[in-house]
Scaffold this motif. Structure first.
Motif, PDB file in Angstrom:
ATOM      1  N   PHE A 281      38.556  27.769  11.172  1.00 45.77           N
ATOM      2  CA  PHE A 281      37.359  28.217  11.983  1.00 45.77           C
ATOM      3  C   PHE A 281      37.706  27.445  13.387  1.00 45.77           C
ATOM      4  N   VAL A 282      36.870  27.926  14.336  1.00 42.51           N
ATOM      5  CA  VAL A 282      37.227  27.220  15.567  1.00 42.51           C
ATOM      6  C   VAL A 282      36.075  26.566  16.197  1.00 42.51           C
ATOM      7  N   ALA A 283      36.348  25.331  16.868  1.00 42.28           N
ATOM      8  CA  ALA A 283      35.363  24.315  17.137  1.00 42.28           C
ATOM      9  C   ALA A 283      35.320  24.046  18.681  1.00 42.28           C
ATOM     10  N   THR A 284      34.184  24.031  19.313  1.00 40.37           N
ATOM     11  CA  THR A 284      34.106  23.808  20.811  1.00 40.37           C
ATOM     12  C   THR A 284      32.756  23.454  21.148  1.00 40.37           C
ATOM     13  N   ILE A 285      32.668  23.008  22.275  1.00 36.19           N
ATOM     14  CA  ILE A 285      31.498  22.734  22.935  1.00 36.19           C
ATOM     15  C   ILE A 285      30.730  23.871  23.143  1.00 36.19           C
TER      16      ILE A 285
ATOM     17  N   LYS B 202      35.502  34.822  12.640  1.00 34.76           N
ATOM     18  CA  LYS B 202      35.838  33.447  12.330  1.00 34.76           C
ATOM     19  C   LYS B 202      34.536  32.672  12.518  1.00 34.76           C
ATOM     20  N   VAL B 203      34.229  31.565  11.834  1.00 32.19           N
ATOM     21  CA  VAL B 203      32.939  30.795  12.033  1.00 32.19           C
ATOM     22  C   VAL B 203      33.279  30.053  13.430  1.00 32.19           C
ATOM     23  N   ALA B 204      32.401  29.771  14.138  1.00 30.75           N
ATOM     24  CA  ALA B 204      32.326  29.053  15.473  1.00 30.75           C
ATOM     25  C   ALA B 204      31.484  27.645  15.395  1.00 30.75           C
ATOM     26  N   LEU B 205      32.061  26.542  15.305  1.00 29.40           N
ATOM     27  CA  LEU B 205      31.177  25.251  15.292  1.00 29.40           C
ATOM     28  C   LEU B 205      30.900  24.881  16.773  1.00 29.40           C
ATOM     29  N   VAL B 206      29.860  24.953  17.065  1.00 30.81           N
ATOM     30  CA  VAL B 206      29.631  24.368  18.476  1.00 30.81           C
ATOM     31  C   VAL B 206      28.988  22.994  18.540  1.00 30.81           C
TER      32      VAL B 206
ATOM     33  N   GLY C 110      26.643  20.581  27.512  1.00 30.11           N
ATOM     34  CA  GLY C 110      27.484  19.819  26.438  1.00 30.11           C
ATOM     35  C   GLY C 110      26.814  18.514  26.031  1.00 30.11           C
ATOM     36  N   GLY C 111      25.908  17.932  26.974  1.00 30.91           N
ATOM     37  CA  GLY C 111      25.122  17.075  26.627  1.00 30.91           C
ATOM     38  C   GLY C 111      25.970  15.816  26.273  1.00 30.91           C
ATOM     39  N   PRO C 112      25.591  14.932  25.313  1.00 32.01           N
ATOM     40  CA  PRO C 112      26.828  13.611  24.981  1.00 32.01           C
ATOM     41  C   PRO C 112      28.248  14.483  24.622  1.00 32.01           C
ATOM     42  N   PHE C 113      28.417  15.523  24.575  1.00 25.61           N
ATOM     43  CA  PHE C 113      29.714  16.040  24.173  1.00 25.61           C
ATOM     44  C   PHE C 113      30.586  16.349  25.528  1.00 25.61           C
TER      45      PHE C 113
ATOM     46  N   GLY D  42      27.184  33.264  12.189  1.00 29.53           N
ATOM     47  CA  GLY D  42      28.541  33.007  12.195  1.00 29.53           C
ATOM     48  C   GLY D  42      28.764  31.724  13.043  1.00 29.53           C
ATOM     49  N   ALA D  43      28.022  31.409  13.812  1.00 31.33           N
ATOM     50  CA  ALA D  43      27.892  30.170  14.612  1.00 31.33           C
ATOM     51  C   ALA D  43      27.177  29.095  13.912  1.00 31.33           C
ATOM     52  N   ILE D  44      27.554  27.972  14.068  1.00 29.79           N
ATOM     53  CA  ILE D  44      26.999  26.747  13.525  1.00 29.79           C
ATOM     54  C   ILE D  44      26.716  25.416  14.473  1.00 29.79           C
ATOM     55  N   LYS D  45      25.655  25.320  14.781  1.00 34.11           N
ATOM     56  CA  LYS D  45      25.602  23.814  15.630  1.00 34.11           C
ATOM     57  C   LYS D  45      25.730  22.772  14.831  1.00 34.11           C
ATOM     58  N   TYR D  46      26.574  21.772  15.646  1.00 30.41           N
ATOM     59  CA  TYR D  46      26.986  20.695  14.922  1.00 30.41           C
ATOM     60  C   TYR D  46      25.678  19.511  14.754  1.00 30.41           C
TER      61      TYR D  46
END
Length: 299
Positions: free
Chosen positions: A191-195, A208-212, A123-126, A223-227
């Motif tokens: 969409f779904v957001a997760t670490i 569904k898009v996944a924001l990681v 997760g790093g800082p997350f 479909g995945a996008i890194k914050y």
């Protein structure tokens, strides 16, 4: 081409969630293991309570109240008890009656179990999950909610009052009960957001898009996008998922993976698992990776 077929109704085998269900039936009273944990805590940490019986029974009544408001399958103090965990479970028990509106526009953010590699290392800082939720909140329009669901195996660690204060002060965040079905939360979300969570992979499989926020294994898939700082809501919702492209990308990733099971809990998923063969394959792969004679799975 390497193609890895993925059903849009894919449901992973979450064997590590065995015993966890959507039942809201609460226990009538504290369990035997819970009582023994409480008594052991008193003897070791606060023996003075053995003579301050008024205070002893006051805390015991609080513990019993938690059990009467917590689903029976979730024995909160079966393994250990401390006052921090008591305060945590009192808070969680208060979330159980909350209704969830699946018709409103929302992003689903399932919390990770902590401490665990999924956040502490990947997760790093997350590792600070509240930080991820704060950043997510800052990029969403005012009419979009964030449904935050606690991990049903979580204890009081990293869930002090400050954590929930930070999350609840965000006007678009709603904490939802643990018994709400995660698949339904994914299915009805924008969409779904997760670490780094499995929920992100489930989201991709369902279109569904996944924001990681962390280094999830699927972060490079379609479909995945890194914050990143500056990411906008429009960039996320405008992202289109081509299921055929996703299957091909997963196939390519799968073709680069190395043989072997490195986590003993997962060997049950492998038919006719052979410990000796597995050990040999893993050790050979590690040697080749060290001496750079075999390519890495991930860049």
């Amino acid at each position: 081409k390497y193609i890895f077929k993925i059903s849009k109704n894919f449901l992973p085998n979450l064997f590590y969630m065995k015993g966890i269900n959507s039942s809201v039936v609460a226990a009538k009273n504290i369990s035997i293991l819970g009582f023994l944990s409480f008594v052991l805590y008193v003897i070791i940490r606060e023996p003075v309570l053995l003579v301050q019986l008024g205070k002893f029974f006051k805390i015991l009544l609080r513990v019993n109240s938690v059990y009467r408001r917590t689903p029976k399958w979730r024995d909160p103090f079966a393994k250990f008890f401390n006052m921090r965990s008591l305060e945590y479970f009192e808070f969680i028990a208060g979330l159980q009656p909350v209704d969830v509106d699946f018709n409103c526009k929302y992003v689903y953010f399932p919390l990770h179990l902590q401490p665990e590699m999924t956040t502490s290392a990947l997760g790093g800082p997350f590792v600070d999950q509240a930080l991820a939720i704060e950043l997510l909140s800052s990029i969403l329009p005012n009419d979009i909610k964030i449904y935050v669901k606690e991990n049903p195996k979580q204890m009081g660690f990293m869930r002090g009052p400050t954590f929930f204060h930070r999350v609840q002060r965000l006007k678009n965040v709603q904490l939802v009960p643990e018994n709400i079905n995660s698949h339904e939360l994914i299915r009805n979300s924008i969409f779904v957001a997760t670490i780094t969570g499995t929920a992100g992979w489930e989201a991709l499989s369902a279109g569904k898009v996944a924001l990681v926020f962390g280094n999830a294994w699927y972060r490079s898939l379609p479909g995945a996008i890194k914050y990143y700082e500056g990411l906008t809501y429009a960039e996320i919702v405008d992202l289109q998922i081509n299921h055929d492209a996703l299957e091909e990308a997963v196939g390519q990733l799968h073709s680069r993976m190395h043989n072997g099971v490195i986590e003993r809990h997962y060997k049950g998923l492998v038919p006719d698992f052979d410990d000796a063969k597995n050990t040999k394959e893993i050790s050979e792969s590690i040697v080749k990776l060290i001496f750079n004679t075999q390519p890495y799975t991930f860049d």
